[in-house]
Design a protein around this motif. Structure first.
Motif, PDB file in Angstrom:
ATOM      1  N   UNK A  62     -68.749  14.176  47.206  1.00  0.00           N
ATOM      2  CA  UNK A  62     -67.339  13.892  46.951  1.00  0.00           C
ATOM      3  C   UNK A  62     -66.466  14.321  48.133  1.00  0.00           C
ATOM      4  N   UNK A  63     -66.768  15.491  48.706  1.00  0.00           N
ATOM      5  CA  UNK A  63     -66.013  15.965  49.869  1.00  0.00           C
ATOM      6  C   UNK A  63     -66.213  15.048  51.071  1.00  0.00           C
ATOM      7  N   UNK A  64     -67.445  14.583  51.260  1.00  0.00           N
ATOM      8  CA  UNK A  64     -67.711  13.651  52.366  1.00  0.00           C
ATOM      9  C   UNK A  64     -66.938  12.344  52.167  1.00  0.00           C
ATOM     10  N   UNK A 111     -59.748  20.687  56.135  1.00  0.00           N
ATOM     11  CA  UNK A 111     -60.373  19.938  57.226  1.00  0.00           C
ATOM     12  C   UNK A 111     -60.053  18.464  57.032  1.00  0.00           C
ATOM     13  N   UNK A 112     -59.888  17.769  58.155  1.00  0.00           N
ATOM     14  CA  UNK A 112     -59.506  16.353  58.099  1.00  0.00           C
ATOM     15  C   UNK A 112     -59.896  15.677  59.404  1.00  0.00           C
ATOM     16  N   UNK A 145     -57.537  14.991  53.472  1.00  0.00           N
ATOM     17  CA  UNK A 145     -57.851  16.378  53.833  1.00  0.00           C
ATOM     18  C   UNK A 145     -58.617  17.031  52.691  1.00  0.00           C
ATOM     19  N   UNK A 146     -59.544  17.907  53.049  1.00  0.00           N
ATOM     20  CA  UNK A 146     -60.371  18.606  52.063  1.00  0.00           C
ATOM     21  C   UNK A 146     -60.256  20.108  52.313  1.00  0.00           C
ATOM     22  N   UNK A 147     -59.985  20.873  51.268  1.00  0.00           N
ATOM     23  CA  UNK A 147     -59.908  22.330  51.384  1.00  0.00           C
ATOM     24  C   UNK A 147     -61.309  22.915  51.254  1.00  0.00           C
ATOM     25  N   UNK A 148     -61.724  23.700  52.253  1.00  0.00           N
ATOM     26  CA  UNK A 148     -63.027  24.354  52.231  1.00  0.00           C
ATOM     27  C   UNK A 148     -62.836  25.872  52.204  1.00  0.00           C
ATOM     28  N   UNK A 149     -63.484  26.514  51.274  1.00  0.00           N
ATOM     29  CA  UNK A 149     -63.475  27.974  51.171  1.00  0.00           C
ATOM     30  C   UNK A 149     -64.808  28.520  51.672  1.00  0.00           C
ATOM     31  N   UNK A 150     -64.780  29.736  52.199  1.00  0.00           N
ATOM     32  CA  UNK A 150     -66.013  30.419  52.575  1.00  0.00           C
ATOM     33  C   UNK A 150     -66.604  29.994  53.897  1.00  0.00           C
ATOM     34  N   UNK A 207     -69.969  22.298  57.628  1.00  0.00           N
ATOM     35  CA  UNK A 207     -68.886  22.734  58.509  1.00  0.00           C
ATOM     36  C   UNK A 207     -68.765  24.249  58.409  1.00  0.00           C
ATOM     37  N   UNK A 208     -68.994  24.932  59.529  1.00  0.00           N
ATOM     38  CA  UNK A 208     -68.847  26.390  59.588  1.00  0.00           C
ATOM     39  C   UNK A 208     -69.579  27.101  58.453  1.00  0.00           C
ATOM     40  N   UNK A 209     -70.823  26.673  58.203  1.00  0.00           N
ATOM     41  CA  UNK A 209     -71.634  27.347  57.215  1.00  0.00           C
ATOM     42  C   UNK A 209     -71.449  26.864  55.794  1.00  0.00           C
TER      43      UNK A 209
END
Length: 450
Positions: A278-280, A306-307, A288-293, A270-272
């Motif tokens: 585990x996130x999947x 993301x959710x 909901x999963x917090x994505x950095x970067x 997602x977006x690079x």
């Protein structure tokens, strides 16, 4: 910007019909044949360069799935461009191994075309000739109106209209006026019917939903995030086993919307940012999963939760309130700023002000009955629409048009009436707050026949 200099990744393909040879992808030719070059440094200028800010992979795999005769003969891997020459022979070797370690190593680089290919095989949009446009006129719906509001294309692809439409119709001498999202649905007898998703005051969370009662936590999640936060087992009358679904609230109508969990594909990236297992798993469970970067279209990095959203039938981004305006600018807003609003041409300065989250004041707007009014206008990021205000929303929280136009817009555009205006037959004019005196006398009710 020179994408070839900015991009850091390229696409390798393993051809099962060519002795599991690995080559670098350069594109697809006009005959629908995959174009490749040897994965060596001297051919780097011909590599298909992957810019993580763009839709190169989506476009490539859409063409690949549509044109290539037998896509199952190929496996794809995404590699850093600088590592292509040394990694390509390793992939060739690993592909012949059946041990778990080799396969796990390949999975780190593997790219599934279905993760990027948006079109379903055999899918066809609705044929316009099957739509009874004359019948839709009784609801106040026209083809021109749907096209002008950018609703026609998504509706022909079985989606709901992106915004609300005013529905006006009379059933058994009862007039119905309501705002609703619209969609086309195919009936059992093969007709294309209009599905009307009317606006509700609030989601219906106290009633059972297909055999499920919502807990206090469920209600909190739906009201605050718009998503249930878990997978729900929906019990249908004619189904022996419950169907796992994602459940969300349509933010425009407050309608509960579900989608089968097996119809939502969780992407690898997602977006690079590459997702770990585990996130999947968290996303598949509805959390909901917090994505950095992550990388926005502007090239800047950002963070967000993301959710899965059932109404959007895919992944949505959730930003803290103080970041929404910044992310709308950097990540690109779905809402398109119009060039003309209410019959008034917007200047470049006004359009840019709206794009940047500013407020503009417009005089001489025309409502649906041809009368003029004035209003402050600002983009509503959350609902992806324009909001009209009586006063400057940056200084006040009133959410109605300019004060002297308030009654006029409510009656002419929104179909509302009060004791002073209920007998008015002609459109109200700017500043008018009650029906014309002669018309009040002329249209005075004389009783109703039952």
């Amino acid at each position: 910007m020179d994408v070839s200099k900015e991009a850091k990744e390229s696409l390798l393909v393993l051809d099962k019909q060519d002795g599991n040879k690995v080559k670098a992808v350069s594109g697809i030719d006009d005959a629908g044949k995959l174009k490749t070059v040897p994965p060596r440094k001297e051919h780097e200028q011909d590599f298909l360069k992957i810019d993580k800010h763009s839709n190169i992979l989506e476009n490539f795999f859409s063409n690949f799935m549509r044109q290539v005769k037998d896509p199952t003969h190929f496996e794809f891997f995404k590699i850093k461009t600088d590592d292509v020459e040394k990694v390509a022979p390793v992939i060739e070797t690993m592909a012949t191994q059946k041990d778990t370690a080799s396969q796990e190593m390949l999975n780190e680089y593997r790219v599934e075309p279905s993760d990027y290919h948006k079109e379903q095989q055999g899918y066809k949009p609705i044929d316009e000739s099957r739509i009874d446009w004359d019948n839709l006129k009784q609801f106040g719906i026209t083809r021109e109106g749907l096209e002008k509001s950018n609703s026609l294309e998504p509706m022909l692809n079985y989606q709901k209209s992106p915004g609300l439409h005013r529905i006006s119709a009379t059933f058994d001498n009862v007039k119905v006026d309501t705002d609703a999202r619209l969609a086309f649905r195919e009936t059992e007898d093969g007709r294309i019917a209009l599905a009307v998703h009317g606006v509700r005051k609030q989601p219906e969370l106290d009633r059972p939903y297909f055999g499920n009662n919502f807990s206090a936590e469920d209600k909190h999640n739906l009201l605050t995030t718009g998503n249930l936060g878990r997978v729900l087992d929906m019990k249908l009358p004619n189904q022996e086993k419950p169907i796992p679904v994602f459940l969300s609230v349509d933010k425009l109508t407050n309608e509960l919307v579900s989608v089968r969990a097996d119809k939502i594909r969780i992407p690898n990236e997602i977006k690079g940012v590459t997702l770990d297992e585990n996130q999947k798993a968290e996303l598949r469970s509805g959390k909901a999963v917090l994505l950095d970067g992550m990388t926005a279209k502007s090239g800047k990095e950002f963070s967000a939760e993301v959710q899965v959203n059932a109404d959007k039938r895919g992944i949505e981004f959730k930003f803290p309130e103080n970041q929404r305006q910044t992310q709308r600018q950097e990540n690109g807003s779905e809402f398109k700023i119009p060039q003309k609003l209410g019959g008034v041409e917007l200047s470049d300065k006004q359009q840019n002000s709206l794009k940047d989250g500013g407020t503009i004041y417009i005089e001489g707007l025309t409502d649906r009955k041809g009368q003029q009014y004035n209003a402050y206008v600002k983009v509503n990021d959350k609902e992806q629409k324009l909001d009209f205000y009586r006063w400057n929303p940056d200084k006040a929280k009133e959410i109605t048009p300019d004060n002297k136009s308030k009654t006029q817009v409510e009656v002419n555009s929104n179909g509302k009436t009060n004791e002073a205006t209920k007998e008015q037959k002609e459109p109200l004019k700017q500043g008018q707050t009650q029906a014309d005196e002669p018309q009040q006398q002329q249209n005075k009710p004389r009783g109703m026949k039952m």
